[in-house]
Design an enzyme around this catalytic site. Structure first.
Site, PDB file in Angstrom:
ATOM      1  N   ASN A 124       0.863  -1.187   0.000  1.00 31.12           N
ATOM      2  CA  ASN A 124       0.000   0.000   0.000  1.00 31.12           C
ATOM      3  C   ASN A 124       0.903   1.241   0.000  1.00 31.12           C
ATOM      4  OD1 ASN A 124      -1.933   1.963   0.355  1.00 31.12           O
ATOM      5  ND2 ASN A 124      -2.372   1.452   2.483  1.00 31.12           N
ATOM      6  N   TRP A 125       1.010   1.887  -1.153  1.00 30.98           N
ATOM      7  CA  TRP A 125       1.918   3.028  -1.298  1.00 30.98           C
ATOM      8  C   TRP A 125       1.354   4.309  -0.691  1.00 30.98           C
ATOM      9  CZ3 TRP A 125       3.757   2.488  -7.113  1.00 30.98           C
ATOM     10  CH2 TRP A 125       4.395   1.255  -7.257  1.00 30.98           C
ATOM     11  N   LYS A 126       0.069   4.285  -0.348  1.00 25.38           N
ATOM     12  CA  LYS A 126      -0.588   5.468   0.228  1.00 25.38           C
ATOM     13  C   LYS A 126      -0.384   6.687  -0.694  1.00 25.38           C
ATOM     14  CE  LYS A 126      -0.346   3.424   4.790  1.00 25.38           C
ATOM     15  NZ  LYS A 126      -0.233   3.620   6.246  1.00 25.38           N
ATOM     16  N   HIS A 180      -9.659   0.906   5.031  1.00 23.76           N
ATOM     17  CA  HIS A 180      -8.384   1.076   5.728  1.00 23.76           C
ATOM     18  C   HIS A 180      -8.599   1.994   6.925  1.00 23.76           C
ATOM     19  CE1 HIS A 180      -4.239   2.351   6.525  1.00 23.76           C
ATOM     20  NE2 HIS A 180      -3.856   1.263   5.869  1.00 23.76           N
ATOM     21  N   GLU A 240      -7.057   4.439   8.047  1.00 18.24           N
ATOM     22  CA  GLU A 240      -6.922   5.865   7.754  1.00 18.24           C
ATOM     23  C   GLU A 240      -8.182   6.404   7.094  1.00 18.24           C
ATOM     24  OE1 GLU A 240      -2.097   5.395   7.248  1.00 18.24           O
ATOM     25  OE2 GLU A 240      -3.367   5.614   5.478  1.00 18.24           O
ATOM     26  N   GLU A 251      -5.484  -5.110  10.809  1.00 22.17           N
ATOM     27  CA  GLU A 251      -4.446  -4.097  11.018  1.00 22.17           C
ATOM     28  C   GLU A 251      -4.739  -3.347  12.314  1.00 22.17           C
ATOM     29  OE1 GLU A 251      -4.566  -1.189   7.863  1.00 22.17           O
ATOM     30  OE2 GLU A 251      -6.656  -0.747   8.304  1.00 22.17           O
ATOM     31  N   GLY A 279       2.229   2.447  10.928  1.00 24.21           N
ATOM     32  CA  GLY A 279       3.135   3.570  10.772  1.00 24.21           C
ATOM     33  C   GLY A 279       3.797   4.023  12.054  1.00 24.21           C
ATOM     34  N   SER A 317       3.168  -2.084  10.466  1.00 21.80           N
ATOM     35  CA  SER A 317       4.628  -2.040  10.625  1.00 21.80           C
ATOM     36  C   SER A 317       5.283  -3.382  10.305  1.00 21.80           C
ATOM     37  CB  SER A 317       5.004  -1.584  12.037  1.00 21.80           C
ATOM     38  OG  SER A 317       4.561  -0.260  12.278  1.00 21.80           O
ATOM     39  N   GLY A 337       2.837  -1.210   4.436  1.00 22.36           N
ATOM     40  CA  GLY A 337       2.814   0.222   4.168  1.00 22.36           C
ATOM     41  C   GLY A 337       4.179   0.746   3.789  1.00 22.36           C
ATOM     42  N   GLY A 338       4.867   1.375   4.742  1.00 23.59           N
ATOM     43  CA  GLY A 338       6.128   2.049   4.462  1.00 23.59           C
ATOM     44  C   GLY A 338       7.168   1.182   3.791  1.00 23.59           C
TER      45      GLY A 338
END
Length: 277
Positions: free
Chosen positions: A10-12, A100, A102, A172, A178, A217, A238-239
């Site tokens: 997930n590149w957001k 998600h 967010e 999640e 994050g 994470s 994610g990151g």
């Protein structure tokens, strides 16, 4: 039941379309050193990058599935700034993340909204990745299982039995996204097992076939231990998905977990045969 692990990046809201092309190519190079047929990989760039990623995936015959990060629940209409599931399907998108944390926290998406989006994705012949998870306050209050159960029952309410059979759920924990913190493998397994039982309660008999990812994470250092858990069938990353080397190592961790699980299963079957003799 055997379930193919799904590792989703997930590149957001990162990378323009030129950077997205470069990341696809670099990731392909990293993964080309290994065989990973037993693992499925999906990439979820921002909307503006989708066409570019689709083009490079098709032209270079990359083994990735294209994914999106969100969609609207209507096929068309006066919804300025939105993108429909039908539009995504025309770009050969295979997976769409819905619900998600967010989106739930920052954009006010309720279980009802998530359910409508999940149904729209499924109706467009794509697979929804439905996200659920508790906050730190809810976990510390002992309500994690209750929260995840409620979210699942609400967010999956509009899917048919046939649509359940291709569903992906991502557990999640909100407090781990994050933050650099992640659930301990035992805790992640417990919650994913709980999610699987709830799914089976909703649609009897399908729980064993639904893939459940862990997100929060996920990094190379913890991926293999997490992915070795019996009810964790992949990761929503994610990151680390923005770094082709790290992401490739997570895919490799999933492959190693598959090999270990298969070997353990074969050993167990052999023990049974020996006992029967």
């Amino acid at each position: 039941m055997s379930r193919t692990p799904l590792i989703s990046g997930n590149w957001k809201m990162h990378l323009n379309h030129l950077e997205a092309i470069q990341l696809c190519q670099k990731l392909s190079y990293e993964l080309a050193r290994h065989r990973y047929e037993q693992v499925e990989v999906s990439l979820h760039p921002p909307f503006v990058d989708l066409r570019s990623c689709q083009t490079v995936i098709d032209a270079d015959r990359l083994e990735f599935k294209l994914g999106a990060q969100n969609c609207h629940d209507q096929n068309q209409g006066a919804f300025t700034g939105e993108v429909s599931a039908a539009m995504l399907a025309k770009l050969d998108v295979s997976y769409v993340i819905v619900g998600h944390s967010e989106r739930r926290a920052l954009f006010g998406e309720t279980d009802e909204i998530v359910a409508a989006k999940a149904a729209a994705v499924a109706e467009a012949d794509m697979t929804p990745i439905v996200c659920v998870g508790e906050t730190l306050e809810e976990r510390e209050a002992g309500r994690a299982a209750e929260v995840v159960s409620t979210q699942l029952r609400g967010s999956l309410a509009k899917l048919s039995r046939a649509q359940f059979e291709t569903l992906v759920v991502a557990y999640e924990p909100v407090w781990a996204i994050g933050t650099g913190r992640n659930a301990e493998p035992r805790d992640a397994q417990e919650m994913c097992a709980t999610a699987r039982q709830v799914i089976d309660d909703i649609r009897r008999g399908v729980g064993s076939g639904v893939r459940i990812q862990y997100g929060g994470s996920v990094k190379p250092v913890n991926a293999q231990e997490l992915l070795a858990q019996p009810d964790i069938d992949g990761a929503l990353v994610g990151g680390a998905s923005l770094d082709p080397v790290q992401f490739a190592r997570i895919v490799q961790a999933a492959l190693q977990a598959c090999i270990s699980i298969k070997a353990a299963r074969q050993a167990k079957n052999q023990d049974r045969k020996n006992q029967d003799r």
